[in-house]
Design an enzyme around this catalytic site. Structure first.
Site, short mmCIF file in Angstrom:
data_model
loop_
_atom_site.label_atom_id
_atom_site.label_comp_id
_atom_site.label_asym_id
_atom_site.label_seq_id
_atom_site.Cartn_x
_atom_site.Cartn_y
_atom_site.Cartn_z
N ASP A 34 1.04 -1.25 0.08
CA ASP A 34 -0.06 -0.16 0.10
C ASP A 34 0.96 1.28 -0.06
O ASP A 34 1.81 1.29 0.69
CB ASP A 34 -0.93 -0.07 1.38
CG ASP A 34 -2.11 0.96 1.05
OD1 ASP A 34 -1.88 2.00 0.38
OD2 ASP A 34 -3.01 0.28 1.23
N THR A 70 -7.25 3.84 -1.39
CA THR A 70 -7.07 2.37 -1.32
C THR A 70 -8.04 1.42 -1.73
O THR A 70 -7.66 0.51 -2.74
CB THR A 70 -6.73 2.24 0.19
OG1 THR A 70 -5.47 2.77 0.34
CG2 THR A 70 -6.32 0.63 0.24
N ASP A 191 2.06 2.97 3.30
CA ASP A 191 1.14 3.93 3.30
C ASP A 191 0.90 4.48 4.78
O ASP A 191 0.93 5.69 4.88
CB ASP A 191 -0.37 3.19 2.94
CG ASP A 191 -1.43 4.16 3.00
OD1 ASP A 191 -1.26 4.86 1.93
OD2 ASP A 191 -2.18 3.97 3.97
N HIS A 195 1.70 8.52 5.43
CA HIS A 195 0.71 9.54 5.94
C HIS A 195 1.55 10.12 7.13
O HIS A 195 1.21 11.46 7.21
CB HIS A 195 -0.47 8.59 6.39
CG HIS A 195 -1.63 8.31 5.32
ND1 HIS A 195 -1.98 9.31 4.58
CD2 HIS A 195 -1.88 7.33 4.83
CE1 HIS A 195 -2.77 8.90 3.50
NE2 HIS A 195 -2.65 7.52 3.72
N ASP A 238 -1.34 0.28 -4.64
CA ASP A 238 -2.44 0.88 -5.18
C ASP A 238 -2.37 2.34 -5.73
O ASP A 238 -3.23 2.92 -6.47
CB ASP A 238 -3.64 0.69 -4.09
CG ASP A 238 -3.10 1.35 -2.79
OD1 ASP A 238 -1.88 1.39 -2.31
OD2 ASP A 238 -3.87 1.29 -1.75
N HIS A 239 -1.39 3.01 -5.12
CA HIS A 239 -1.19 4.34 -5.50
C HIS A 239 0.00 4.92 -4.78
O HIS A 239 0.92 4.01 -4.10
CB HIS A 239 -2.26 5.48 -4.79
CG HIS A 239 -2.65 4.98 -3.40
ND1 HIS A 239 -1.55 5.28 -2.31
CD2 HIS A 239 -3.48 4.19 -2.64
CE1 HIS A 239 -1.98 5.01 -1.48
NE2 HIS A 239 -3.26 4.26 -1.53
N HIS A 340 -2.65 10.83 -0.52
CA HIS A 340 -3.00 10.56 -1.79
C HIS A 340 -4.50 10.56 -2.04
O HIS A 340 -5.22 10.83 -1.38
CB HIS A 340 -2.41 8.93 -1.98
CG HIS A 340 -2.99 8.10 -1.08
ND1 HIS A 340 -4.10 7.45 -1.09
CD2 HIS A 340 -2.53 7.79 0.36
CE1 HIS A 340 -4.39 6.72 0.06
NE2 HIS A 340 -3.33 6.87 0.98
P1 AMP Z 1 -5.93 4.98 2.95
O1 AMP Z 1 -6.80 5.71 3.76
O2 AMP Z 1 -6.64 5.03 1.43
O3 AMP Z 1 -4.51 5.25 2.95
O4 AMP Z 1 -6.27 3.42 3.26
C1 AMP Z 1 -5.42 2.64 3.83
C2 AMP Z 1 -5.94 1.65 4.79
O5 AMP Z 1 -6.71 0.92 4.29
C3 AMP Z 1 -4.95 0.89 5.70
O6 AMP Z 1 -4.23 1.63 6.37
C4 AMP Z 1 -5.58 -0.24 6.12
O7 AMP Z 1 -6.22 0.02 7.58
C5 AMP Z 1 -7.19 -0.16 5.20
N1 AMP Z 1 -7.11 -1.48 4.61
C6 AMP Z 1 -6.55 -2.23 3.57
N2 AMP Z 1 -7.08 -3.24 3.03
C7 AMP Z 1 -8.13 -3.25 4.07
C8 AMP Z 1 -8.90 -4.48 3.93
N3 AMP Z 1 -8.98 -5.57 3.38
N4 AMP Z 1 -10.26 -4.10 4.95
C9 AMP Z 1 -10.29 -3.30 5.86
N5 AMP Z 1 -9.35 -2.21 5.78
C10 AMP Z 1 -8.39 -2.27 4.85
ZN ZN Z 2 -3.66 2.62 -0.31
ZN ZN Z 3 -3.16 5.87 2.57
#
Ligand code: AMP
Ligand code: ZN
Ligand code: ZN
Length: 402
Positions: A34, A70, A191, A195, A238-239, A340
């Protein structure tokens, strides 16, 4: 008696045929790191990824779909569809018709199959007689058994990384007729640290080393079970990530005082819900105030975003310039160092694509590839037909295969 022997022999014959057919199918492990930005590879901190780059195939970068978040992008990778088409339009969004909420932290929402409009690769594969497994992937825990992998794990953020690798390798030691051929694996570290501490931080560098170490562990364990040469490993993210700052923040609610608007999401992309009779006035005011962000009516969203044809996407969308954050008085997404979700054409939002194994060329480098093309690539590897309604195209990526 003779009949019994004949039936036993016929059963045995079909068993042998099915084991032989199974043994001919390829293996693929799809790993997501991630928020692993494309250029993290060049920091000299990831010897195992470097090994893949030297000996397998690698892209200069992997272009995510918009918005570069994500859940939407893991779905784009696994379904081959733009976000407006697979329906997971954000990490959090509302069905304004039923008022139901999808939220990545809400297990019952993420398991509800109603939100997922695309067919994930594991579903396509299982329809074609290929057993699949997932050690975490957004959407892999769906509440309908025929839409999820045969083997899967419920997401647990703090599950030790070594356990995840062990779990994947254990699946590969299941008797051949039940063994999964396609497996996903996920690590959040780059990730999370990106952050919290920003892209140039020692913490991100440590995360790069940690996730790379997990790849090393996977290689070692595959060696131990003598499967290293038969497994294709694809590593993606993913990004990417970019640095943000509390000096680059725009409070949209302050701009729209007195209009009785609602504000959804914050950071790189914000939706403004304006009262119908004030819609045009709000739009014009935002248009006049465009400074480090752009405002779009849904129908005016740039074509390359592919982000307008879904009923849950709002009518008025604000996209921040790279590194800027849009906020309302209620929610903020800028009290961190990195983020992101921005324009998917910007290099800072790009991730990685690397692969090695019997189906891939060796030492082959290419330019940027698109994440929607990974699903048709997987279909090519397994020699099965992709869904006809996807956005990805095998022609843009299949030259990476032998
Ligand atoms: P973002 O806010 O886009 O950076 O999302 C990243 C977060 O997505 C990670 O820190 C995880 O806690 C969460 N995440 C990733 N995969 C899963 C999953 N399969 N189920 C629930 N949460 C997830
Ligand atoms: Zn992500
Ligand atoms: Zn993130």
């Amino acid at each position: 008696m003779k009949n019994k022997i004949r039936i036993t022999l016929i059963c045995f014959f079909f068993f042998v045929i099915s084991v032989f057919a199974q043994s001919q199918k390829p293996y693929v492990i799809l790993i997501s790191l991630d928020g692993f930005r494309w250029d993290y590879l060049n920091r000299g901190l990831s010897p195992n990824l470097e090994f893949i780059r030297q000996n397998g195939v690698s892209a200069l970068s992997l272009r995510p779909s918009f918005p570069s978040k994500t859940f939407p992008n893991h779905q784009s990778i696994i379904t081959g569809m733009y976000i407006e088409n697979h329906g997971i339009i954000a990490n959090t969004f509302r069905d304004e018709f039923s008022n139901e909420l999808y939220r990545m932290g809400d297990t019952s929402a993420v398991r509800n199959s109603r939100w997922y409009l695309g067919e994930a690769f594991w579903e396509t594969a299982e329809r074609n007689g290929i057993t699949t497994a997932s050690y975490f992937w957004p959407g892999s825990e769906m509440n309908l058994s025929y839409r999820r992998p045969t083997y899967y794990e419920n997401y647990e953020h703090n599950r030790p990384y070594e356990k995840r690798v062990e779990g994947v390798v254990n699946w590969l030691t299941i008797p051949i007729e039940k063994r999964p051929r396609f497996i996903t694996l996920y690590f959040d570290d780059t990730d999370t640290q990106g952050h919290r501490y920003g892209t140039d931080s020692p913490e991100v560098n440590m995360a790069i080393k940690r996730v790379d170490g997990m790849l090393g562990l996977l290689f070692t364990k595959l060696d131990e079970i003598k499967m290293r040469d038969s497994v294709n490993i694809i590593v993606v993210s993913d990004h990417g990530m970019t640095d943000i700052s509390d000096e680059r923040v725009i409070n949209i609610e302050n701009l729209l005082k007195g209009f009785n608007c609602k504000f959804y999401d914050s950071g790189p992309l914000m939706t403004v819900d304006a009262p119908k009779e004030k819609f045009e006035e709000v739009y014009q005011l935002l248009k006049k105030s465009e400074n480090h962000f752009k405002v779009y009516k849904k129908s005016e969203m740039p074509e390359y975003f592919h982000y307008k044809n879904h009923p849950f996407i709002g009518e008025l969308l604000l996209v921040a310039d790279m590194g800027w954050s849009l906020i309302s008085n209620r929610r903020s997404e800028y009290d961190s160092k990195g983020n992101h979700g921005y324009d998917n054409n910007h290099l800072d939002m790009h991730g990685i694509f690397l692969a090695i194994g019997p189906n891939f060329k060796s030492g082959y480098r290419t330019g940027t590839v698109w994440n929607i093309d990974i699903y048709p690539l997987l279909c090519k590897i397994f020699n099965i037909s992709p869904r006809s309604n996807i956005d990805g195209k095998a022609e843009r990526i299949e030259f990476l295969l032998k």
